[in-house]
Scaffold this motif. Structure first.
Motif, PDB file in Angstrom:
ATOM      1  N   LEU A  59       0.822  -1.204   0.000  1.00 47.83           N
ATOM      2  CA  LEU A  59       0.000   0.000   0.000  1.00 47.83           C
ATOM      3  C   LEU A  59       0.862   1.264   0.000  1.00 47.83           C
ATOM      4  O   LEU A  59       1.981   1.245   0.530  1.00 47.83           O
ATOM      5  CB  LEU A  59      -0.905   0.030   1.237  1.00 47.83           C
ATOM      6  N   PRO A  60       0.345   2.362  -0.556  1.00 44.43           N
ATOM      7  CA  PRO A  60       1.044   3.637  -0.408  1.00 44.43           C
ATOM      8  C   PRO A  60       1.049   4.061   1.051  1.00 44.43           C
ATOM      9  O   PRO A  60       0.204   3.636   1.841  1.00 44.43           O
ATOM     10  CB  PRO A  60       0.215   4.598  -1.273  1.00 44.43           C
ATOM     11  N   ARG A  61       1.997   4.885   1.422  1.00 47.79           N
ATOM     12  CA  ARG A  61       2.082   5.324   2.814  1.00 47.79           C
ATOM     13  C   ARG A  61       0.820   6.084   3.204  1.00 47.79           C
ATOM     14  O   ARG A  61       0.420   7.025   2.521  1.00 47.79           O
ATOM     15  CB  ARG A  61       3.305   6.222   3.010  1.00 47.79           C
ATOM     16  N   PRO A  62       0.148   5.701   4.303  1.00 50.39           N
ATOM     17  CA  PRO A  62      -1.083   6.395   4.700  1.00 50.39           C
ATOM     18  C   PRO A  62      -0.797   7.842   5.116  1.00 50.39           C
ATOM     19  O   PRO A  62       0.292   8.169   5.587  1.00 50.39           O
ATOM     20  CB  PRO A  62      -1.581   5.580   5.901  1.00 50.39           C
ATOM     21  N   ALA A 126      -5.308   1.623   7.043  1.00 47.61           N
ATOM     22  CA  ALA A 126      -4.512   1.878   5.840  1.00 47.61           C
ATOM     23  C   ALA A 126      -5.150   1.249   4.614  1.00 47.61           C
ATOM     24  O   ALA A 126      -5.169   1.850   3.522  1.00 47.61           O
ATOM     25  CB  ALA A 126      -3.101   1.333   6.045  1.00 47.61           C
ATOM     26  N   LEU A 127      -5.692   0.032   4.767  1.00 49.94           N
ATOM     27  CA  LEU A 127      -6.321  -0.653   3.643  1.00 49.94           C
ATOM     28  C   LEU A 127      -7.547   0.116   3.157  1.00 49.94           C
ATOM     29  O   LEU A 127      -7.741   0.303   1.949  1.00 49.94           O
ATOM     30  CB  LEU A 127      -6.716  -2.069   4.064  1.00 49.94           C
ATOM     31  N   HIS A 128      -8.351   0.572   4.084  1.00 50.18           N
ATOM     32  CA  HIS A 128      -9.565   1.299   3.700  1.00 50.18           C
ATOM     33  C   HIS A 128      -9.243   2.690   3.170  1.00 50.18           C
ATOM     34  O   HIS A 128      -9.955   3.203   2.294  1.00 50.18           O
ATOM     35  CB  HIS A 128     -10.518   1.385   4.893  1.00 50.18           C
ATOM     36  N   GLU A 129      -8.177   3.299   3.673  1.00 52.15           N
ATOM     37  CA  GLU A 129      -7.779   4.598   3.130  1.00 52.15           C
ATOM     38  C   GLU A 129      -7.388   4.469   1.658  1.00 52.15           C
ATOM     39  O   GLU A 129      -7.691   5.338   0.844  1.00 52.15           O
ATOM     40  CB  GLU A 129      -6.615   5.171   3.935  1.00 52.15           C
ATOM     41  N   ALA A 130      -6.728   3.355   1.315  1.00 49.50           N
ATOM     42  CA  ALA A 130      -6.258   3.161  -0.060  1.00 49.50           C
ATOM     43  C   ALA A 130      -7.351   2.664  -0.991  1.00 49.50           C
ATOM     44  O   ALA A 130      -7.422   3.083  -2.153  1.00 49.50           O
ATOM     45  CB  ALA A 130      -5.088   2.185  -0.067  1.00 49.50           C
ATOM     46  N   LEU A 131      -8.226   1.768  -0.502  1.00 49.89           N
ATOM     47  CA  LEU A 131      -9.179   1.092  -1.386  1.00 49.89           C
ATOM     48  C   LEU A 131     -10.634   1.425  -1.095  1.00 49.89           C
ATOM     49  O   LEU A 131     -11.522   0.970  -1.836  1.00 49.89           O
ATOM     50  CB  LEU A 131      -8.986  -0.426  -1.291  1.00 49.89           C
ATOM     51  N   HIS A 214      -3.985  -2.718  -9.370  1.00 48.36           N
ATOM     52  CA  HIS A 214      -5.139  -3.023 -10.213  1.00 48.36           C
ATOM     53  C   HIS A 214      -6.447  -2.819  -9.450  1.00 48.36           C
ATOM     54  O   HIS A 214      -7.444  -2.371 -10.031  1.00 48.36           O
ATOM     55  CB  HIS A 214      -5.048  -4.456 -10.726  1.00 48.36           C
ATOM     56  N   TRP A 215      -6.442  -3.135  -8.170  1.00 50.74           N
ATOM     57  CA  TRP A 215      -7.653  -2.997  -7.362  1.00 50.74           C
ATOM     58  C   TRP A 215      -8.082  -1.535  -7.275  1.00 50.74           C
ATOM     59  O   TRP A 215      -9.259  -1.200  -7.410  1.00 50.74           O
ATOM     60  CB  TRP A 215      -7.391  -3.554  -5.964  1.00 50.74           C
ATOM     61  N   THR A 220     -12.665  -3.497  -7.843  1.00 50.82           N
ATOM     62  CA  THR A 220     -13.111  -4.724  -7.172  1.00 50.82           C
ATOM     63  C   THR A 220     -11.970  -5.730  -7.085  1.00 50.82           C
ATOM     64  O   THR A 220     -11.052  -5.720  -7.909  1.00 50.82           O
ATOM     65  CB  THR A 220     -14.293  -5.392  -7.903  1.00 50.82           C
ATOM     66  N   PHE A 221     -12.064  -6.596  -6.087  1.00 52.46           N
ATOM     67  CA  PHE A 221     -11.065  -7.654  -5.923  1.00 52.46           C
ATOM     68  C   PHE A 221     -11.072  -8.600  -7.114  1.00 52.46           C
ATOM     69  O   PHE A 221     -10.012  -9.005  -7.601  1.00 52.46           O
ATOM     70  CB  PHE A 221     -11.350  -8.427  -4.631  1.00 52.46           C
ATOM     71  N   GLU A 222     -12.253  -8.960  -7.600  1.00 49.60           N
ATOM     72  CA  GLU A 222     -12.366  -9.908  -8.714  1.00 49.60           C
ATOM     73  C   GLU A 222     -11.621  -9.401  -9.937  1.00 49.60           C
ATOM     74  O   GLU A 222     -10.822 -10.133 -10.548  1.00 49.60           O
ATOM     75  CB  GLU A 222     -13.841 -10.141  -9.037  1.00 49.60           C
ATOM     76  N   ARG A 223     -11.867  -8.170 -10.348  1.00 48.99           N
ATOM     77  CA  ARG A 223     -11.194  -7.623 -11.523  1.00 48.99           C
ATOM     78  C   ARG A 223      -9.694  -7.493 -11.299  1.00 48.99           C
ATOM     79  O   ARG A 223      -8.892  -7.779 -12.192  1.00 48.99           O
ATOM     80  CB  ARG A 223     -11.789  -6.258 -11.860  1.00 48.99           C
ATOM     81  N   ALA A 224      -9.323  -7.049 -10.109  1.00 47.11           N
ATOM     82  CA  ALA A 224      -7.904  -6.887  -9.811  1.00 47.11           C
ATOM     83  C   ALA A 224      -7.177  -8.224  -9.853  1.00 47.11           C
ATOM     84  O   ALA A 224      -6.054  -8.319 -10.383  1.00 47.11           O
ATOM     85  CB  ALA A 224      -7.745  -6.246  -8.432  1.00 47.11           C
ATOM     86  N   LEU A 225      -7.794  -9.274  -9.333  1.00 48.45           N
ATOM     87  CA  LEU A 225      -7.168 -10.597  -9.315  1.00 48.45           C
ATOM     88  C   LEU A 225      -6.979 -11.122 -10.737  1.00 48.45           C
ATOM     89  O   LEU A 225      -5.931 -11.696 -11.069  1.00 48.45           O
ATOM     90  CB  LEU A 225      -8.027 -11.558  -8.502  1.00 48.45           C
ATOM     91  N   ARG A 226      -7.968 -10.934 -11.574  1.00 49.95           N
ATOM     92  CA  ARG A 226      -7.868 -11.382 -12.965  1.00 49.95           C
ATOM     93  C   ARG A 226      -6.747 -10.648 -13.698  1.00 49.95           C
ATOM     94  O   ARG A 226      -5.973 -11.258 -14.451  1.00 49.95           O
ATOM     95  CB  ARG A 226      -9.199 -11.178 -13.686  1.00 49.95           C
ATOM     96  N   ARG A 227      -6.647  -9.338 -13.494  1.00 42.94           N
ATOM     97  CA  ARG A 227      -5.648  -8.551 -14.203  1.00 42.94           C
ATOM     98  C   ARG A 227      -4.242  -8.787 -13.658  1.00 42.94           C
ATOM     99  O   ARG A 227      -3.272  -8.778 -14.412  1.00 42.94           O
ATOM    100  CB  ARG A 227      -6.008  -7.067 -14.125  1.00 42.94           C
ATOM    101  N   ALA A 228      -4.135  -8.986 -12.353  1.00 44.20           N
ATOM    102  CA  ALA A 228      -2.820  -9.162 -11.740  1.00 44.20           C
ATOM    103  C   ALA A 228      -2.269 -10.566 -11.937  1.00 44.20           C
ATOM    104  O   ALA A 228      -1.071 -10.747 -12.212  1.00 44.20           O
ATOM    105  CB  ALA A 228      -2.890  -8.838 -10.253  1.00 44.20           C
ATOM    106  N   HIS A 229      -3.133 -11.583 -11.824  1.00 50.44           N
ATOM    107  CA  HIS A 229      -2.636 -12.959 -11.813  1.00 50.44           C
ATOM    108  C   HIS A 229      -3.364 -13.883 -12.786  1.00 50.44           C
ATOM    109  O   HIS A 229      -3.078 -15.087 -12.805  1.00 50.44           O
ATOM    110  CB  HIS A 229      -2.740 -13.528 -10.395  1.00 50.44           C
TER     111      HIS A 229
END
Length: 319
Positions: A59-62, A126-131, A214-215, A220-229
């Motif tokens: 994650l980027p620095r919060p 931090a996760l919610h700040e980013a996503l 990608h997320w 969404t997690f689904e789209r990010a997972l497909r694009r990343a892996h």
């Protein structure tokens, strides 16, 4: 007064002049730690820990300001976190408000290292700040555990009877497990931690960074997972289950068999001991009977020999 201060802290900051007489606030960087006198040293350690490790994997620095409220006692903690929080929770994060409620010195040793707990809650923020609010619950908890380095959760899987005999739940099925009792919650946390660790291991060079990039763009997690892996969430779920079974299934079975052996030993041990003592007494009795029989036979044989000898001597005298 405390209730008014809490409302002010949760809704718009913790100004020094709103604090009760026996409360104070420590401020450094983006962190404010509200505490009462008895928890002054603990509050300082919370502030130091938050400042010293203010980055999170992938994650980027919060940058958002964070308020950490240190509850002086269990009653205050329950009042601050609300009725919807699980009874076994040692801390609660409110990502939408960038707030964390922590236990004070009254916390029990069984609740774990409070600095690790703080790191776990800060990872949620931090996760919610980013996503934003998009992460599914299993990923939210798994990531917080992964970021906090809670590798000891794997021990739950090593000793999990249900892992072998009831199977592994779906990723979506983990979400309900966080609310269904402490034991199931611990297993859900462990499995969620393992899922995020497996996601990070898919890209050894970048860890979760590519997925998060990608997320953030895809939403969404689904789209990010497909694009990343190049995997769907269903594909990853099957992969994760195979990995968990391979790594922990045999260990869990061995641990369960060890426990079963111990239980059987405790339950059947007295019966085995009584039977052994009975057999020992029977053997001793048999040995004693054999000894007496041998003595009787020797005595009988000796008497017969003495009788024959006397008969021969009598014959010579008479002759």
């Amino acid at each position: 007064m405390i209730a008014a201060f809490l409302a002010a802290a949760l809704l718009g900051g913790a100004a020094q002049d709103t604090l009760p007489a026996d409360a104070a606030v420590l401020v450094s960087g983006r962190f404010s730690v509200v505490h009462f006198a008895r928890d002054a040293r603990l509050a300082q350690s919370y502030l130091d820990a938050a400042r010293s490790r203010d980055t999170f994997p992938g994650l980027p620095r919060p940058t958002a300001p964070v308020v950490i409220l240190v509850a002086p006692d269990a009653e205050t903690f329950r009042a601050w976190v609300g009725s919807g929080a699980p009874e076994w929770g040692a801390a609660i994060a409110f990502p939408a408000l960038q707030r964390i409620v922590m236990q004070g010195r009254y916390g029990a040793a069984a609740d774990g290292d409070p600095l690790v707990t703080l790191r776990h809650e800060l990872a949620h923020l931090a996760l919610h700040e980013a996503l934003g609010p998009s992460p599914p619950r299993w990923f939210d908890e798994g990531y917080a555990s992964y970021a906090a380095g809670e590798w000891g959760r794997d021990e739950v899987l090593v000793t999990s009877f249900g892992l072998v005999w009831r199977g592994i739940p779906t990723l979506a099925g983990l979400d309900s497990g966080f609310y269904e009792g402490a034991e199931r919650a611990q297993r859900s946390y462990a499995l969620a931690h393992r899922a995020v660790a497996e996601l990070a291991a898919l890209d050894p060079a970048r860890g979760l960074g590519l997925l998060f990039g990608h997320w953030e763009r895809a939403g969404t997690f689904e789209r990010a997972l497909r694009r990343a892996h190049g995997m769907s969430s269903a594909d990853f779920e099957q992969y994760w289950k195979r990995r968990v079974r391979r790594q922990f299934g045999v260990l869990a079975l061995a641990a369960d068999l060890t426990v079963l052996t111990l239980v059987l030993t405790v339950l059947l041990g007295p019966m085995w001991w009584q039977r052994r003592q009975k057999l020992r007494r029977r053997l001793e009795q048999m040995r004693e009977d054999d000894r007496r029989r041998d003595e009787a036979e020797r005595a009988s044989a000796l008497a017969a020999l003495l009788g024959e000898s006397e008969g021969e001597n009598d014959g010579r005298i008479k002759g």
